[in-house]
Design an enzyme around this catalytic site. Structure first.
Site, PDB file in Angstrom:
ATOM      1  N   GLU A   1      19.156 -16.563  -8.042  1.00 21.76           N
ATOM      2  CA  GLU A   1      18.682 -15.208  -8.331  1.00 21.76           C
ATOM      3  C   GLU A   1      18.186 -15.091  -9.781  1.00 21.76           C
ATOM      4  OE1 GLU A   1      17.753 -12.780  -6.757  1.00 21.76           O
ATOM      5  OE2 GLU A   1      17.832 -11.113  -8.154  1.00 21.76           O
TER       6      GLU A   1
ATOM      7  N   LYS B   1       6.827  -3.976  -4.009  1.00 21.74           N
ATOM      8  CA  LYS B   1       8.238  -3.595  -3.930  1.00 21.74           C
ATOM      9  C   LYS B   1       8.763  -3.719  -2.507  1.00 21.74           C
ATOM     10  CE  LYS B   1      12.136  -2.117  -5.562  1.00 21.74           C
ATOM     11  NZ  LYS B   1      12.950  -3.140  -6.245  1.00 21.74           N
TER      12      LYS B   1
ATOM     13  N   ARG C   1       5.184   0.039  -6.101  1.00 20.58           N
ATOM     14  CA  ARG C   1       5.162  -0.824  -4.928  1.00 20.58           C
ATOM     15  C   ARG C   1       4.196  -1.997  -5.089  1.00 20.58           C
ATOM     16  NH1 ARG C   1       7.090   2.098  -0.439  1.00 20.58           N
ATOM     17  NH2 ARG C   1       5.800   0.861   0.934  1.00 20.58           N
TER      18      ARG C   1
ATOM     19  N   TRP D   1      -2.941  -2.861  -1.420  1.00 22.37           N
ATOM     20  CA  TRP D   1      -2.538  -4.236  -1.716  1.00 22.37           C
ATOM     21  C   TRP D   1      -3.260  -5.077  -0.678  1.00 22.37           C
ATOM     22  CZ3 TRP D   1       0.365  -8.329   0.419  1.00 22.37           C
ATOM     23  CH2 TRP D   1       0.938  -9.228  -0.498  1.00 22.37           C
TER      24      TRP D   1
ATOM     25  N   GLU E   1       9.605 -14.114 -11.349  1.00 24.78           N
ATOM     26  CA  GLU E   1       8.901 -12.900 -10.906  1.00 24.78           C
ATOM     27  C   GLU E   1       8.244 -12.136 -12.042  1.00 24.78           C
ATOM     28  OE1 GLU E   1      12.206 -10.920  -8.745  1.00 24.78           O
ATOM     29  OE2 GLU E   1      10.703 -10.663  -7.193  1.00 24.78           O
TER      30      GLU E   1
ATOM     31  N   CYS F   1       0.826  -1.215   0.000  1.00 24.76           N
ATOM     32  CA  CYS F   1       0.000   0.000   0.000  1.00 24.76           C
ATOM     33  C   CYS F   1       0.860   1.264   0.000  1.00 24.76           C
ATOM     34  CB  CYS F   1      -0.874   0.015   1.242  1.00 24.76           C
ATOM     35  SG  CYS F   1      -1.848  -1.457   1.441  1.00 24.76           S
TER      36      CYS F   1
ATOM     37  N   LYS G   1      14.394 -14.107 -10.839  1.00 27.36           N
ATOM     38  CA  LYS G   1      14.049 -12.994 -11.739  1.00 27.36           C
ATOM     39  C   LYS G   1      13.075 -13.468 -12.816  1.00 27.36           C
ATOM     40  CE  LYS G   1      14.899 -10.137 -10.041  1.00 27.36           C
ATOM     41  NZ  LYS G   1      15.494 -10.115  -8.769  1.00 27.36           N
TER      42      LYS G   1
ATOM     43  N   HIS H   1      20.214 -36.250  -8.109  1.00 29.62           N
ATOM     44  CA  HIS H   1      19.569 -36.781  -6.895  1.00 29.62           C
ATOM     45  C   HIS H   1      18.063 -36.535  -6.885  1.00 29.62           C
ATOM     46  CE1 HIS H   1      23.386 -37.856  -5.166  1.00 29.62           C
ATOM     47  NE2 HIS H   1      23.848 -36.649  -5.478  1.00 29.62           N
TER      48      HIS H   1
ATOM     49  N   ASN I   1      -1.911   2.143   5.904  1.00 34.47           N
ATOM     50  CA  ASN I   1      -0.976   1.070   5.525  1.00 34.47           C
ATOM     51  C   ASN I   1      -0.709   0.247   6.762  1.00 34.47           C
ATOM     52  OD1 ASN I   1      -0.732   2.294   3.082  1.00 34.47           O
ATOM     53  ND2 ASN I   1       1.440   2.799   3.255  1.00 34.47           N
ATOM     54  N   GLY I   2      -0.620  -1.055   6.616  1.00 34.69           N
ATOM     55  CA  GLY I   2      -0.307  -1.901   7.777  1.00 34.69           C
ATOM     56  C   GLY I   2      -1.450  -2.838   8.100  1.00 34.69           C
TER      57      GLY I   2
HETATM   58  O1  M6R Z   1      13.497  -4.758   0.275  1.00 36.09           O
HETATM   59  P1  M6R Z   1      14.031  -6.137   0.515  1.00 36.09           P
HETATM   60  O2  M6R Z   1      15.359  -6.354  -0.104  1.00 36.09           O
HETATM   61  O3  M6R Z   1      14.054  -6.493   1.987  1.00 36.09           O
HETATM   62  O4  M6R Z   1      12.995  -7.089  -0.162  1.00 36.09           O
HETATM   63  C1  M6R Z   1      13.113  -8.475  -0.083  1.00 36.09           C
HETATM   64  C2  M6R Z   1      12.283  -9.168  -1.146  1.00 36.09           C
HETATM   65  O5  M6R Z   1      10.924  -8.893  -0.961  1.00 36.09           O
HETATM   66  C3  M6R Z   1      12.706  -8.732  -2.542  1.00 36.09           C
HETATM   67  O6  M6R Z   1      14.054  -8.967  -2.769  1.00 36.09           O
HETATM   68  C4  M6R Z   1      11.877  -9.456  -3.615  1.00 36.09           C
HETATM   69  O7  M6R Z   1      12.238 -10.796  -3.662  1.00 36.09           O
HETATM   70  C5  M6R Z   1      12.074  -8.752  -4.948  1.00 36.09           C
HETATM   71  N1  M6R Z   1      10.858  -8.752  -5.664  1.00 36.09           N
HETATM   72  C6  M6R Z   1      13.170  -9.326  -5.752  1.00 36.09           C
HETATM   73  O8  M6R Z   1      13.172  -8.984  -7.084  1.00 36.09           O
END
Ligand code: M6R
Length: 615
Positions: free
Chosen positions: A487, A610, A27, A77, A494, A2, A491, A510, A103-104
């Site tokens: 990683e 985000k 975000r 959100w 995501e 949010c 990516k 395995h 927010n929260g």
């Molecule tokens: O802000 P942060 O690095 O603590 O966030 C952690 C994860 O939420 C963040 O890395 C998420 O996996 C991203 N979408 C990665 O692209």
């Protein structure tokens, strides 16, 4: 997650709210809404989905809107209650005189809701936020002072909140409050702003005041008054934001993600700046506020992080153990917080986070602090909640990262770990001088090698085109590049929603090998001279024997590679130990181009936010 923006002043209120919300859009959200004070009334407009729908809604109702003088806006959100118009913020009390955005998560909202229903309040939504609207409205009816009503109400809330409240009977006043969720004031002249994050205000002012937990802000166009939970005035420092509004522009790139990938060489130069400039000099890391004698005896480090930051932490572990011989545990924050850990006052706990607002990591860091550990935070947001908890703080200086998929913050985290590991090794005298010099030399060369990759991406685009129709991928690697495989796969998942898994190459046989056939490409990360180079080649052969299509990501000049693999992505020659800082770039680009090719919403992938400010 949010986002909140509030404004009171001389500008066109709706335009300011939309600009602020647009700059928070990255975000991630599912609905949006605004409340404006117009002709002595609070008018509320909401929509599902993207901000454009809200703009259309406001346009549709424009004959009702005359001359708004203040307003609050929100992107939601969903946490409590599905994404729907009724659950979108702002929420109001039974008579509709009050509007609140939040927010929260209010943890005790069910009990409060029951109590408020008993008192005659009529609830319309399933949200926890609506409880706040009724609570403040009831308080206001008793005390006739909005600030006091908010203060009395938040005392009853358990959980996390950043809220903004407006009331029809209190013209052009916005009251904000926070606990465990960020909130700041943008200070202007003849105007003031309130927001959950700096991008919402940066177009208008660089002067900000950060609210702390349990503080209440009363904001009018000419004044900002901050008080504590008991009503005492708090004198706050006005800080100046280090960013220019241009940080929020795509600068001609199609997506923020692509722009941010291309920014990485300069980001790395920034991270190295002032810390490593001469291969004969020791690394300067004044940010680490632990006595060097104590560091010599340090024998346990724990690194806590989530998502991409967790992958960077794995590289950190490898480096610190390899260079300085200090044992390092890496754990997902969400796991760390629900078990008995062995963290104690002699453990150095490192929290890694791009946003500095990730709820799981903040909780984990707080637990480590309770155990009296020294807490070192590596974050891109020195203005964040997490940074405020730090005993030592290493800012990433990567500049604001807008794309939900982290890229430049990841490479900045990696470089910070290289610097930290070398710094520890130099204190412990655990590395050979020649090796150290070569390492530093290569680190300084790194941005140029990245630029080489970024200057011609046609081969990666071609790979993306060829492989974009596959539904499953396995990325394999060993040693320090295992986290690169994790990683790279993250990516791809995501932003393209393709199932991709990072796997230790030696583990293929395995179990996962059972899934291999012509429908599942295998991407292997191969760095010649690396300890497991030959072994990964054999693991790739094993995959080939099961008809899997093979992609190599390598610096190898070996002609045989071309025979074995269906596609080869080349990177400049680099030592294995430094290679994760280079292999990340083509993997980011591959994910980007596949997603782009499939027409996905690259910068704002579905279901993701985000900064994940709820546990
Ligand atoms: O802000 P942060 O690095 O603590 O966030 C952690 C994860 O939420 C963040 O890395 C998420 O996996 C991203 N979408 C990665 O692209």
């Amino acid at each position: 997650m949010c986002g909140i923006v509030g404004y009171t002043g001389y500008r066109k209120v709706i335009e300011v709210l939309f600009n602020g919300l647009t700059n928070l859009e990255y975000r991630g959200y599912d609905s949006a809404g605004i409340a404006v004070r117009d002709e002595n009334e609070i008018k509320i407009y909401k929509s599902l989905g993207k901000l454009i729908n809200l703009k259309n809604e406001v346009e549709r109702c424009k004959s009702q809107i005359k001359n708004p003088t203040s307003g609050i806006g929100h992107i939601r959100w969903a946490t409590h209650g599905s994404p729907s118009l009724i659950n979108a913020h702002p929420h109001t009390c039974s008579c509709g005189k009050l509007a609140v955005v939040h927010n929260g998560i209010i943890e005790n909202y069910k009990a409060l809701r029951e109590e408020l229903i008993q008192q005659g309040c009529v609830f319309r939504s399933q949200t926890d936020t609506e409880t706040i609207a009724h609570l403040v409205a009831l308080e206001y009816s008793k005390v006739k002072d909005l600030e006091e009503a908010v203060r009395n109400s938040v005392k009853r809330l358990q959980g996390a909140y950043a809220i903004c409240v407006m009331h029809k009977d209190v013209p052009d006043v916005i009251v904000g409050a926070r606990k465990h969720a960020p909130m700041l004031i943008g200070v202007g002249e003849g105007e003031n702003f309130i927001a959950s994050d700096t991008p919402a205000v940066i177009e208008y002012t660089k002067k900000t005041i950060y609210l702390e937990d349990n503080e209440i802000a009363l904001v009018t166009k000419n004044n900002v008054k901050i008080t504590d939970i008991n009503g005492n005035i708090v004198n706050k420092k006005v800080e100046v934001l280090p960013w220019e509004p241009v940080a929020l522009s795509k600068l001609g790139y199609k997506h923020f993600m692509l722009k941010e990938i291309h920014e990485q060489p300069d980001v790395i130069r920034n991270v190295l700046n002032g810390k490593l400039y001469d291969i004969d000099e020791a690394i300067k890391l004044n940010e680490v506020k632990i006595d060097k004698e104590k560091l010599k005896d340090l024998n346990k480090i724990e690194i806590i992080a989530c998502g991409t930051s967790l992958n960077a932490a794995l590289v950190g572990k490898y480096l610190i153990e390899d260079f300085a011989g200090i044992s390092v545990e890496v754990e997902a924050s969400s796991e760390y917080i629900y078990r008995k850990t062995t963290t104690n006052s002699s453990t150095l706990v490192i929290g890694v986070s791009q946003s500095g607002e990730t709820a799981d990591t903040i909780t984990a860091i707080k637990q480590a602090k309770e155990k009296k550990s020294h807490v070192l935070i590596i974050t891109n947001r020195p203005d964040s909640n997490m940074a405020r908890l730090a005993d030592s703080l290493i800012p990433l200086n990567a500049g604001i990262e807008v794309s939900v998929a982290a890229t430049k913050s990841y490479s900045a985290q990696l470089i910070s770990f290289y610097l930290l590991a070398i710094y520890l090794a130099e204190i412990k005298n655990s590395l050979n001088k020649e090796y150290l010099k070569n390492l530093k030399h290569e680190l300084i060369q790194l941005p140029t090698k990245m630029e080489e990759i970024l200057s011609n991406t046609s081969n990666i685009q071609e790979c993306a085109r060829k492989f974009s129709s596959y539904k499953n991928f396995i990325y394999i690697a060993r040693g320090i590049n295992l986290s690169s495989a994790y990683e790279g796969a993250l990516k791809l998942k995501e932003i393209s929603y393709i199932n991709a898994t990072g796997y230790p190459a030696g583990e293929l046989k395995h179990g996962p090998i059972a899934m291999l056939d012509e429908t599942m490409p295998v991407l292997s990360i191969l760095i010649p001279g690396g300890i497991c180079y030959e072994k990964i080649l054999s693991n790739s052969e094993e995959a080939k024997a099961r008809n899997a299509k093979l992609i190599a990501l390598t610096s190898s000049e070996d002609e045989n590679i071309k025979n074995l693999f269906d596609f080869v992505i080349k990177i400049p020659s680099i030592s294995e130990i430094l290679s994760p800082a280079l292999t990340c770039v083509p993997l980011q680009l591959l994910a980007y181009y596949i997603a782009e090719f499939l027409g996905k919403d690259v910068d704002q992938p579905r279901n993701l936010a985000k900064s994940v400010t709820v546990e």
